[in-house]
Design a protein around this motif. Structure first.
Motif, PDB file in Angstrom:
ATOM      1  N   CYS A 151      -9.488  -5.083   3.892  1.00  0.00           N
ATOM      2  CA  CYS A 151      -9.762  -4.158   3.126  1.00  0.00           C
ATOM      3  C   CYS A 151      -8.253  -4.892   2.447  1.00  0.00           C
ATOM      4  O   CYS A 151      -7.317  -3.712   2.701  1.00  0.00           O
ATOM      5  CB  CYS A 151     -10.169  -2.917   3.011  1.00  0.00           C
ATOM      6  N   GLU A 153      -6.891  -2.436   0.268  1.00  0.00           N
ATOM      7  CA  GLU A 153      -6.764  -1.184  -0.024  1.00  0.00           C
ATOM      8  C   GLU A 153      -5.706  -0.233   0.946  1.00  0.00           C
ATOM      9  O   GLU A 153      -5.642  -0.033   1.311  1.00  0.00           O
ATOM     10  CB  GLU A 153      -7.392  -0.532  -0.740  1.00  0.00           C
ATOM     11  N   THR A 154      -6.330  -0.900   2.255  1.00  0.00           N
ATOM     12  CA  THR A 154      -5.771  -0.188   3.627  1.00  0.00           C
ATOM     13  C   THR A 154      -4.704  -0.493   3.721  1.00  0.00           C
ATOM     14  O   THR A 154      -3.233  -0.182   3.857  1.00  0.00           O
ATOM     15  CB  THR A 154      -6.691  -0.799   4.550  1.00  0.00           C
ATOM     16  N   THR A 157      -1.177  -1.014  -2.658  1.00  0.00           N
ATOM     17  CA  THR A 157      -1.171  -0.156  -3.632  1.00  0.00           C
ATOM     18  C   THR A 157      -0.708  -1.056  -4.947  1.00  0.00           C
ATOM     19  O   THR A 157       0.135  -1.742  -4.832  1.00  0.00           O
ATOM     20  CB  THR A 157      -0.582   1.117  -4.047  1.00  0.00           C
ATOM     21  N   ARG A 160       1.361  -0.397 -11.319  1.00  0.00           N
ATOM     22  CA  ARG A 160       0.165  -0.249 -12.112  1.00  0.00           C
ATOM     23  C   ARG A 160       1.475  -0.009 -13.448  1.00  0.00           C
ATOM     24  O   ARG A 160       0.111   0.306 -14.549  1.00  0.00           O
ATOM     25  CB  ARG A 160      -0.354   1.471 -12.052  1.00  0.00           C
TER      26      ARG A 160
END
Length: 226
Positions: A151, A153-154, A157, A160
């Motif tokens: 994954c 996201e593990t 990040t 943004r």
């Protein structure tokens, strides 16, 4: 017990208390309690050096063609196995790993007395420092593009900030206080990854990514840190 502030609880299994250990071997990698992987680096260097000595004793003629083949097939895999996990980030360990390749390039008589970076160019062998950075970028590409059963996201990040220039796969770099944390995979790769141009990061396949990355980093293939 991993970490400097670990409470070091006692653990029981089937009624027996587990003994404490500061070093364990898992999937061929020596993991120590402070996650500095000094033992792993030493073992990798020792094994690679042993095989390099065997090559030196077994071959009467080693030239610019045979040496890269022998080294990349028999020696370098021991220095790179699991390198995404264990580094090395300690400067002494980095020099120790690079020293194995330095000795290997001296096995070719006609270039033995040339400077090490020049020997690397003549043999077309990137420095071990470059190989580690390249390996980190390859693994990051595979994770970000979901090419591994992991994954994303593990590990990472996504950035943004809409004002961020560059490619759309930029990552946030988390704050890390300790030296060990700053050199762990999910932190150390962020600067290099974010600095890559869009055409490299957005490659349509892993092989295309590798070729574009090598072309983009062509000027540091033989770079050795001081």
């Amino acid at each position: 017990h991993v970490g400097g502030h670990n409470p070091e609880h006692s653990y029981m299994m089937r009624g027996d208390q587990l003994e404490k250990s500061c070093l364990e071997k898992d999937l061929g990698i020596h993991v120590d309690s402070d996650l500095k992987f000094r033992r792993q680096a030493a073992c990798a260097v020792a094994k690679a050096s042993q095989i390099l000595s065997l090559i030196r004793r077994s071959f009467e003629l080693i030239d610019c063609v045979t040496l890269p083949l022998l080294y990349k097939t028999l020696v370098r895999p021991h220095l790179e196995y699991g390198c995404t996990i264990w580094g090395p980030f300690n400067r002494a360990d980095q020099k120790s790993v690079e020293r194995v390749q330095r000795r290997a390039t001296r096995l070719v008589p006609e270039i033995r007395f040339k400077p090490y970076p020049e020997r690397l160019r003549l043999l077309d062998l990137p420095s071990m420092h470059y190989r580690r950075r390249r390996g980190d970028m390859i693994k990051t590409y595979q994770i970000v593009h979901s090419e591994l059963d992991l994954c994303p996201e593990t590990f990472f990040t996504p950035a943004r900030d809409a004002r961020t220039r560059g490619h759309k796969w930029k990552l946030c770099k988390e704050q890390a206080q300790s030296r060990v944390r700053r050199h762990c995979f999910s932190v150390r790769v962020v600067n290099d990854w974010n600095a890559l141009p869009a055409d490299v990061v957005l490659a349509s396949s892993l092989n295309q990514f590798k070729s574009r990355l090598d072309a983009h980093w062509a000027d540091i293939h033989f770079y050795i840190p001081d």
